[in-house]
Design a protein around this motif. Structure first.
Motif, PDB file in Angstrom:
ATOM      1  N   UNK A  37      43.804  53.994   5.641  1.00  0.00           N
ATOM      2  CA  UNK A  37      42.952  55.127   5.296  1.00  0.00           C
ATOM      3  C   UNK A  37      41.915  55.322   6.393  1.00  0.00           C
ATOM      4  N   UNK A  38      41.280  56.474   6.394  1.00  0.00           N
ATOM      5  CA  UNK A  38      40.373  56.810   7.493  1.00  0.00           C
ATOM      6  C   UNK A  38      39.174  55.864   7.512  1.00  0.00           C
ATOM      7  N   UNK A  39      38.626  55.721   8.698  1.00  0.00           N
ATOM      8  CA  UNK A  39      37.492  54.832   8.861  1.00  0.00           C
ATOM      9  C   UNK A  39      37.861  53.370   8.889  1.00  0.00           C
ATOM     10  N   UNK A  40      39.150  53.073   9.117  1.00  0.00           N
ATOM     11  CA  UNK A  40      39.594  51.693   9.176  1.00  0.00           C
ATOM     12  C   UNK A  40      39.813  51.041   7.831  1.00  0.00           C
ATOM     13  N   UNK A  41      39.857  51.839   6.760  1.00  0.00           N
ATOM     14  CA  UNK A  41      40.067  51.285   5.433  1.00  0.00           C
ATOM     15  C   UNK A  41      41.538  51.161   5.080  1.00  0.00           C
ATOM     16  N   UNK A  42      41.783  50.754   3.854  1.00  0.00           N
ATOM     17  CA  UNK A  42      43.155  50.659   3.364  1.00  0.00           C
ATOM     18  C   UNK A  42      43.154  50.663   1.839  1.00  0.00           C
TER      19      UNK A  42
END
Length: 294
Positions: free
Chosen positions: A192-197
């Motif tokens: 996911x955006x911003x280095x998330x998941x």
């Protein structure tokens, strides 16, 4: 000149035989969960599954057929689950609390997992601008958190509908897993955006009574036989790798007596394997997989 094809960018290709092998609790290899969709619909407008081709609004035939599920079918499914000692993940439109007081509370009392499923199945979130979709997720989450005393861990979009940013919005709202994608038989991390998941958990579109009964016009017996065949085959396949089998049910479809009877027989067969398979909830599978796949 060549151009690259569009990509979702959420996960990379991975062949099942090439992955690490792990176990579910107690050394089991097949995790089975029941997803019960509890949905509410607008009268005289909006989307809704159809038993027969709808006429002009208000479409009383199809509205009443769906409403029967919350008034009658859901309670018969509760009794069946109680009789067999089976847990369930309850996928909840947040307006159910308003429209059907006492319904979700009865499944909460069983200890079932409560999963976010939008506000109502009269709408699709994938059609919305990002700010409207964010507001939908926030509204539904706030209702479930207030009613259940804790935030839901998982989400299934109404009508399996996602925009290009849905996984991002869910991760940003604190969700730990989503159910919309049927691309695998094991959990998958989505970027996911911003280095998330966020974890994607397998959710069935074949062993799902809407595609089976409403779209393909399968009988209740044929649907039950498909569940049994899928279960027995996945049990055999799970000797080589851990697998997730979901069964997606709607009270207004499988709660009907002529469909409930064959469903009862196949769930009795699955329940009899409780020493061999992990009969659990979507949330428990997601939590276990997240620890293993760190």
């Amino acid at each position: 000149m060549t151009t690259s094809a569009p990509s979702h960018g959420r996960y990379a290709y991975s062949a099942l035989p090439d992955r690490p092998v792990y176990d579910w609790p107690e050394g089991k290899r097949l995790a089975v969960y029941l997803a019960l969709n509890f949905e509410t619909f607008d009268f005289g407008s909006g989307l809704g599954a159809e038993l027969a081709p709808g006429g002009p609004q208000p479409d009383v035939l199809n509205y009443a057929w769906r409403d029967w599920g919350n008034r009658v079918g859901a309670w018969r499914l509760r009794d069946l689950l109680d009789a067999l000692g089976l847990p369930a993940s309850i996928l909840v439109n947040s307006r159910i609390y308003r429209d059907c007081p006492g319904l979700i509370e009865a499944f909460r009392a069983r200890g079932d997992e409560i999963v976010g499923h939008g506000r109502t199945n009269a709408e699709r979130q994938g059609d919305m601008p990002e700010e409207d979709e964010r507001a939908l997720i926030a509204e539904a989450t706030a209702v479930l958190t207030r009613e259940e005393g804790r935030a839901p861990a998982g989400w299934l979009g109404p009508w399996i509908s996602q925009s290009r940013v849905t996984p991002d919005l869910l991760a940003e709202a604190g969700y730990r897993y989503l159910l919309d994608w049927c691309h695998d038989d094991q959990p998958t991390w989505f970027s996911t955006r911003g280095g998330g998941r966020i974890l994607s958990l397998p959710y069935p579109q074949e062993l799902n009574d809407i595609p089976a009964v409403v779209a393909r016009k399968d009988t209740g017996r044929a649907f039950a036989e498909a569940i049994l065949d899928g279960f027995e085959e996945m049990l055999e396949q799970s000797r080589k790798a851990p697998l997730v089998m979901g069964i997606a049910l709607h009270p207004y479809i499988v709660g009907q007596p002529h469909r409930l009877r064959p469903l009862r027989r196949v769930l009795e067969r699955i329940a009899a394997e409780r020493d061999t398979v992990w009969l659990t909830t979507a949330g428990a599978i997601a939590a276990h997989a997240a620890r293993i796949m760190e």
